[in-house]
Design a protein around this motif. Sequence first.
Motif, PDB file in Angstrom:
ATOM      1  N   LEU A 274       1.841  -3.300  16.051  1.00  0.00           N
ATOM      2  CA  LEU A 274       0.846  -3.306  17.119  1.00  0.00           C
ATOM      3  C   LEU A 274      -0.097  -2.112  17.001  1.00  0.00           C
ATOM      4  O   LEU A 274      -1.322  -2.255  17.063  1.00  0.00           O
ATOM      5  N   GLU A 275       0.472  -0.936  16.812  1.00  0.00           N
ATOM      6  CA  GLU A 275      -0.335   0.290  16.764  1.00  0.00           C
ATOM      7  C   GLU A 275      -1.258   0.321  15.561  1.00  0.00           C
ATOM      8  O   GLU A 275      -2.391   0.805  15.647  1.00  0.00           O
ATOM      9  N   PHE A 276      -0.810  -0.201  14.435  1.00  0.00           N
ATOM     10  CA  PHE A 276      -1.583  -0.131  13.196  1.00  0.00           C
ATOM     11  C   PHE A 276      -2.490  -1.357  13.024  1.00  0.00           C
ATOM     12  O   PHE A 276      -3.248  -1.438  12.068  1.00  0.00           O
ATOM     13  N   GLY A 277      -2.377  -2.313  13.941  1.00  0.00           N
ATOM     14  CA  GLY A 277      -3.235  -3.487  13.884  1.00  0.00           C
ATOM     15  C   GLY A 277      -2.955  -4.393  12.702  1.00  0.00           C
ATOM     16  O   GLY A 277      -3.880  -4.940  12.085  1.00  0.00           O
ATOM     17  N   LEU A 278      -1.677  -4.597  12.374  1.00  0.00           N
ATOM     18  CA  LEU A 278      -1.330  -5.448  11.236  1.00  0.00           C
ATOM     19  C   LEU A 278      -1.495  -6.927  11.590  1.00  0.00           C
ATOM     20  O   LEU A 278      -1.175  -7.351  12.702  1.00  0.00           O
TER      21      LEU A 278
ATOM     22  N   VAL B 200       5.345  -4.987   8.304  1.00  0.00           N
ATOM     23  CA  VAL B 200       4.413  -5.784   7.504  1.00  0.00           C
ATOM     24  C   VAL B 200       4.879  -7.236   7.463  1.00  0.00           C
ATOM     25  O   VAL B 200       4.075  -8.176   7.558  1.00  0.00           O
ATOM     26  N   THR B 201       6.187  -7.427   7.344  1.00  0.00           N
ATOM     27  CA  THR B 201       6.747  -8.783   7.325  1.00  0.00           C
ATOM     28  C   THR B 201       6.562  -9.460   8.679  1.00  0.00           C
ATOM     29  O   THR B 201       6.244 -10.659   8.751  1.00  0.00           O
ATOM     30  N   LEU B 202       6.756  -8.723   9.753  1.00  0.00           N
ATOM     31  CA  LEU B 202       6.526  -9.265  11.090  1.00  0.00           C
ATOM     32  C   LEU B 202       5.117  -9.843  11.211  1.00  0.00           C
ATOM     33  O   LEU B 202       4.919 -10.925  11.769  1.00  0.00           O
TER      34      LEU B 202
ATOM     35  N   GLY C 170       3.255 -10.855   8.732  1.00  0.00           N
ATOM     36  CA  GLY C 170       2.935 -11.816   7.671  1.00  0.00           C
ATOM     37  C   GLY C 170       1.965 -11.249   6.656  1.00  0.00           C
ATOM     38  O   GLY C 170       1.284 -11.998   5.952  1.00  0.00           O
ATOM     39  N   GLY C 171       1.903  -9.912   6.570  1.00  0.00           N
ATOM     40  CA  GLY C 171       1.018  -9.255   5.613  1.00  0.00           C
ATOM     41  C   GLY C 171       1.632  -9.199   4.225  1.00  0.00           C
ATOM     42  O   GLY C 171       2.728  -9.718   3.985  1.00  0.00           O
ATOM     43  N   THR C 172       0.920  -8.543   3.316  1.00  0.00           N
ATOM     44  CA  THR C 172       1.374  -8.443   1.926  1.00  0.00           C
ATOM     45  C   THR C 172       1.822  -7.025   1.615  1.00  0.00           C
ATOM     46  O   THR C 172       1.099  -6.061   1.890  1.00  0.00           O
ATOM     47  N   HIS C 173       3.020  -6.907   1.040  1.00  0.00           N
ATOM     48  CA  HIS C 173       3.553  -5.621   0.575  1.00  0.00           C
ATOM     49  C   HIS C 173       3.109  -5.410  -0.873  1.00  0.00           C
ATOM     50  O   HIS C 173       3.430  -6.237  -1.742  1.00  0.00           O
ATOM     51  N   VAL C 174       2.395  -4.324  -1.154  1.00  0.00           N
ATOM     52  CA  VAL C 174       2.046  -3.987  -2.538  1.00  0.00           C
ATOM     53  C   VAL C 174       2.930  -2.820  -2.961  1.00  0.00           C
ATOM     54  O   VAL C 174       2.804  -1.710  -2.444  1.00  0.00           O
ATOM     55  N   CYS C 175       3.847  -3.076  -3.875  1.00  0.00           N
ATOM     56  CA  CYS C 175       4.790  -2.041  -4.309  1.00  0.00           C
ATOM     57  C   CYS C 175       4.128  -1.076  -5.291  1.00  0.00           C
ATOM     58  O   CYS C 175       3.253  -1.463  -6.070  1.00  0.00           O
ATOM     59  N   LEU C 176       4.568   0.166  -5.234  1.00  0.00           N
ATOM     60  CA  LEU C 176       4.012   1.211  -6.098  1.00  0.00           C
ATOM     61  C   LEU C 176       5.141   2.150  -6.470  1.00  0.00           C
ATOM     62  O   LEU C 176       5.724   2.809  -5.603  1.00  0.00           O
ATOM     63  N   ARG C 177       5.468   2.197  -7.755  1.00  0.00           N
ATOM     64  CA  ARG C 177       6.596   3.018  -8.193  1.00  0.00           C
ATOM     65  C   ARG C 177       6.318   4.508  -8.069  1.00  0.00           C
ATOM     66  O   ARG C 177       7.236   5.306  -7.868  1.00  0.00           O
ATOM     67  N   ARG C 178       5.056   4.893  -8.218  1.00  0.00           N
ATOM     68  CA  ARG C 178       4.723   6.312  -8.292  1.00  0.00           C
ATOM     69  C   ARG C 178       3.487   6.595  -7.458  1.00  0.00           C
ATOM     70  O   ARG C 178       2.516   5.843  -7.495  1.00  0.00           O
ATOM     71  N   VAL C 179       3.515   7.679  -6.690  1.00  0.00           N
ATOM     72  CA  VAL C 179       2.363   8.074  -5.869  1.00  0.00           C
ATOM     73  C   VAL C 179       1.445   8.930  -6.730  1.00  0.00           C
ATOM     74  O   VAL C 179       1.729  10.087  -7.024  1.00  0.00           O
ATOM     75  N   ASP C 180       0.351   8.322  -7.134  1.00  0.00           N
ATOM     76  CA  ASP C 180      -0.584   8.970  -8.046  1.00  0.00           C
ATOM     77  C   ASP C 180      -1.975   8.443  -7.725  1.00  0.00           C
ATOM     78  O   ASP C 180      -2.191   7.224  -7.710  1.00  0.00           O
ATOM     79  N   PRO C 181      -2.929   9.345  -7.439  1.00  0.00           N
ATOM     80  CA  PRO C 181      -4.297   8.875  -7.142  1.00  0.00           C
ATOM     81  C   PRO C 181      -4.861   7.958  -8.215  1.00  0.00           C
ATOM     82  O   PRO C 181      -5.639   7.046  -7.912  1.00  0.00           O
ATOM     83  N   ALA C 182      -4.453   8.173  -9.479  1.00  0.00           N
ATOM     84  CA  ALA C 182      -4.944   7.326 -10.576  1.00  0.00           C
ATOM     85  C   ALA C 182      -4.424   5.899 -10.456  1.00  0.00           C
ATOM     86  O   ALA C 182      -4.980   4.983 -11.065  1.00  0.00           O
ATOM     87  N   LEU C 183      -3.361   5.690  -9.676  1.00  0.00           N
ATOM     88  CA  LEU C 183      -2.842   4.352  -9.399  1.00  0.00           C
ATOM     89  C   LEU C 183      -3.296   3.850  -8.028  1.00  0.00           C
ATOM     90  O   LEU C 183      -3.536   2.651  -7.841  1.00  0.00           O
ATOM     91  N   ILE C 184      -3.412   4.764  -7.072  1.00  0.00           N
ATOM     92  CA  ILE C 184      -3.716   4.378  -5.689  1.00  0.00           C
ATOM     93  C   ILE C 184      -5.141   3.840  -5.549  1.00  0.00           C
ATOM     94  O   ILE C 184      -5.354   2.746  -4.999  1.00  0.00           O
TER      95      ILE C 184
END
Length: 541
Positions: free
Chosen positions: A213-217, A241-243, A245-259
């Motif tokens: 609710l707070e994040f407007g998903l 996110v599941t509540l 019905g949004g999409t989860h995008v998985c990311l193994r590593r937190v890196d601006p070059a990936l984000i």
Amino acid sequence: MDDHDLPRNPANYVPLSPLSFLLRAARVWGRRTAIIHGARRITYAEMLTRCRRLAAALAESGIGAGDTVAVIAPNVPALLEAHYAVPGLRAVLCPINTRLDAATIAFILRHSEAKALIADRELAASVTPALAMLEAPPTVIDIADDQVPGAPAIGAIEYEDFLAAGDRAFTLQLPADEWAAIGLGYTSGTTADPKGVVTHHRGAYLNATAMALEFGLTPESVYLWTLPMFHCNGWTFTWSVTLAGGTHVCLRRVDPALIFPAIAEHGVTHLCGAPVVLNMLIHAPETVRRRVARPVHIMTGGAAPPSIVIERMEALGFEVHHLYGLTETYGPATVNAWQPERDTLPLAEKALFMARQGVPHPLLADMAVLDPATMASVPADGQTIGELMLRSNTVMKGYLKNPAATASAFAGGWFHTGDLAVLHPDGYAEIKDRAKDIIISGGENISSLEVEEALFRHPAVLEAAVVAHPDATWGEVPHAFVTLREGAGAVSEADIIAFCRAHLAHFKCPKHVTFGPLPKTSTGKIQKFTLRAHAEKGTPV
């Protein structure tokens, strides 16, 4: 009114559990993409089947109600699936911080009495020796990922093979009692062994709902996993996110070059991260950093982000939402609810307001700033300091095997956060410091966060932390530890002190400045206790 002849029954009472979010998502949005991981796409219908298989396979291996299943993995589908499969067995999920050393991992596995461990092979260097320290190690299921080819095996069976043996028709069970434990998360344990925080289905359901609710998903939301799922169950966004019905995008590593590329490729709309992640994005190399094509909502918390960080994120096209919480409160507890009339404020003034911790989230029962000695409310004057305290269904059950710490945390009928705050006339709380981090100089309280706020505005400063330094005259004075931006050039102690004196009352300014990298916990928080020890002894960091 006499309603004793109107008892609860299966038609009018169903225990609250976030497990129900996946059951509904598969029914309503079965063909929609639930998970993106590299080239893989998993629909909600497939996600439910995979969770059923995992639960069935765990049951076949001897896992039952009340047993603990630990998972140590980066943000991959297996960890997300465990958030549904393990509770679906009425077992307890224990996500472990991937940055911990072998001894701490072994402590958690032993203390939690984990009967099974799902471990990513990329973490073999810390997990394998941890298992060797245990007298009775758990059953180990390996996660193999083509993103890390060649990683050594840890256990005897791989995750996908383990799933394949599970019954796809297995029934996931809601808890018999919504107060039953759903999760076990461990605090960072910076000065002692980590404490095991026990959470329940009801709290997880309510907190996840509040975050959606707070994040407007919505079903159109695309959530990028920059926040570790192991940290407070990803602030309950593993379920939020599941509540929606949004999409989860998985990311193994937190890196601006990936984000930044992931945001552009997948049309990311939402992400979360500690202030250190925001700082990482702001200071990414120019070849990587880019303004996002459309607004991306980013929630940050864990420590008050300096207002200059909020300003710079907004300049990149991110809409910053500030929240506050702890492991003991399922992650987010308060939010800086934006007031529309502030839209016309200059960005700098908006950022100062946004740096407050704010008000209770929509499903947090109550928040107060109290004098911890008398439990009386402090005046809402924006100046009088008290302790921020919380009361809610979204507060933990307690600490595992630690009744003394549990009783202390709940003394007086409130959860004691240990954070010192003021209450503004508009009802918004603003944390001034951790109780142990306040600096008392000549009888005056100095907020280390206020001094850090000023330091972050120096154009050469990348990171800063301020602690108390013993002083023969004043008792304590501020000591600043500063990391400079790459290519910042020559900056002296005198330069930093002069800059602070131009922005703060002089008694609040650092009297000592030390340059260099800052020590951090495994969750990216600056280890102020380490800095205090160096300030007291005068030794290098």
